[in-house]
Design a protein around this motif. Structure first.
Motif, mmCIF file in Angstrom:
data_model
loop_
_atom_site.group_PDB
_atom_site.id
_atom_site.type_symbol
_atom_site.label_atom_id
_atom_site.label_comp_id
_atom_site.label_asym_id
_atom_site.label_seq_id
_atom_site.Cartn_x
_atom_site.Cartn_y
_atom_site.Cartn_z
ATOM 1 N N ARG A 198 9.235 -2.076 -2.601
ATOM 2 C CA ARG A 198 9.718 -2.345 -1.247
ATOM 3 C C ARG A 198 8.837 -1.666 -0.204
ATOM 4 N NH1 ARG A 198 16.164 -1.477 -2.347
ATOM 5 N NH2 ARG A 198 16.495 -3.450 -3.438
ATOM 6 N N ARG A 199 8.454 -0.425 -0.477
ATOM 7 C CA ARG A 199 7.572 0.287 0.459
ATOM 8 C C ARG A 199 6.223 -0.425 0.587
ATOM 9 N NH1 ARG A 199 9.276 4.992 -2.482
ATOM 10 N NH2 ARG A 199 11.022 5.900 -1.401
ATOM 11 N N LYS A 234 5.582 -3.588 0.042
ATOM 12 C CA LYS A 234 5.763 -4.848 0.760
ATOM 13 C C LYS A 234 5.923 -4.599 2.258
ATOM 14 C CE LYS A 234 8.502 -9.070 0.683
ATOM 15 N NZ LYS A 234 9.595 -9.789 0.028
ATOM 16 N N ALA A 235 6.701 -3.588 2.610
ATOM 17 C CA ALA A 235 6.884 -3.254 4.026
ATOM 18 C C ALA A 235 5.572 -2.799 4.647
ATOM 19 C CB ALA A 235 7.950 -2.170 4.166
ATOM 20 N N ARG A 236 4.788 -2.032 3.896
ATOM 21 C CA ARG A 236 3.492 -1.569 4.396
ATOM 22 C C ARG A 236 2.568 -2.756 4.647
ATOM 23 N NH1 ARG A 236 2.043 1.560 0.222
ATOM 24 N NH2 ARG A 236 3.566 3.099 0.862
ATOM 25 N N GLU A 237 2.556 -3.735 3.734
ATOM 26 C CA GLU A 237 1.717 -4.918 3.909
ATOM 27 C C GLU A 237 2.152 -5.708 5.140
ATOM 28 O OE1 GLU A 237 1.944 -7.157 0.309
ATOM 29 O OE2 GLU A 237 0.927 -5.611 -0.867
ATOM 30 N N GLN A 238 3.468 -5.889 5.306
ATOM 31 C CA GLN A 238 3.965 -6.617 6.464
ATOM 32 C C GLN A 238 3.637 -5.895 7.764
ATOM 33 O OE1 GLN A 238 8.125 -7.145 5.604
ATOM 34 N NE2 GLN A 238 7.764 -8.902 4.256
ATOM 35 N N LEU A 239 3.764 -4.578 7.744
ATOM 36 C CA LEU A 239 3.433 -3.799 8.936
ATOM 37 C C LEU A 239 1.947 -3.899 9.259
ATOM 38 C CD1 LEU A 239 4.374 -1.848 11.112
ATOM 39 C CD2 LEU A 239 3.937 0.010 9.512
ATOM 40 N N ASP A 240 1.102 -3.810 8.233
ATOM 41 C CA ASP A 240 -0.342 -3.953 8.459
ATOM 42 C C ASP A 240 -0.682 -5.321 9.024
ATOM 43 O OD1 ASP A 240 -0.827 -1.382 7.593
ATOM 44 O OD2 ASP A 240 -1.369 -1.981 5.541
ATOM 45 N N ALA A 241 -0.033 -6.373 8.502
ATOM 46 C CA ALA A 241 -0.288 -7.721 8.997
ATOM 47 C C ALA A 241 0.147 -7.848 10.457
ATOM 48 C CB ALA A 241 0.447 -8.745 8.136
ATOM 49 N N LYS A 242 1.309 -7.276 10.780
ATOM 50 C CA LYS A 242 1.789 -7.350 12.159
ATOM 51 C C LYS A 242 0.877 -6.562 13.101
ATOM 52 C CE LYS A 242 5.806 -7.087 14.981
ATOM 53 N NZ LYS A 242 6.790 -8.103 15.084
#
Length: 100
Positions: free
Chosen positions: A72-73, A75-83
């Motif tokens: 989960r961390r 995945k959240a890190r990847e989404q945050l980096d993409a944003k």
């Protein structure tokens, strides 16, 4: 002696202990991390080494890693980096528009 009878907080009236205890524990934890109490022996006879004592706050101890939480961390890190990358690209476009 590291028993409860000789704890620093016992020097204060019982009404004040509730408020001063977190400060005293924090101060002791910092002093412990800085190495001021290397020669102290644990209060309980069953403990074999100072590393086994609970003098260090749980937040500073190594955490047990849960694979689900790690995914989960990640995945959240990847989404945050993409944003953040999208926001940076959007900011670059705004700067390009202002220069023209």
């Amino acid at each position: 002696n590291v028993s409860e009878d000789f704890a620093f907080i016992t020097l204060f009236p019982p009404a004040c202990r509730r408020y001063l205890s977190p400060f005293a524990e924090f101060t002791y934890g910092v002093a412990l991390l800085l190495g001021y109490f290397k020669e102290r022996q644990p209060a309980q006879a069953g403990m074999s080494s100072p590393e086994d004592t609970s003098l260090v706050p749980p937040s500073l101890l190594p955490q047990v890693h849960d694979p689900v939480a790690e995914r989960r961390r990640a995945k959240a890190r990847e989404q945050l980096d993409a944003k953040l990358a999208a926001m940076a690209a959007q900011d670059d476009e705004k700067w390009d528009d202002e220069e023209e």
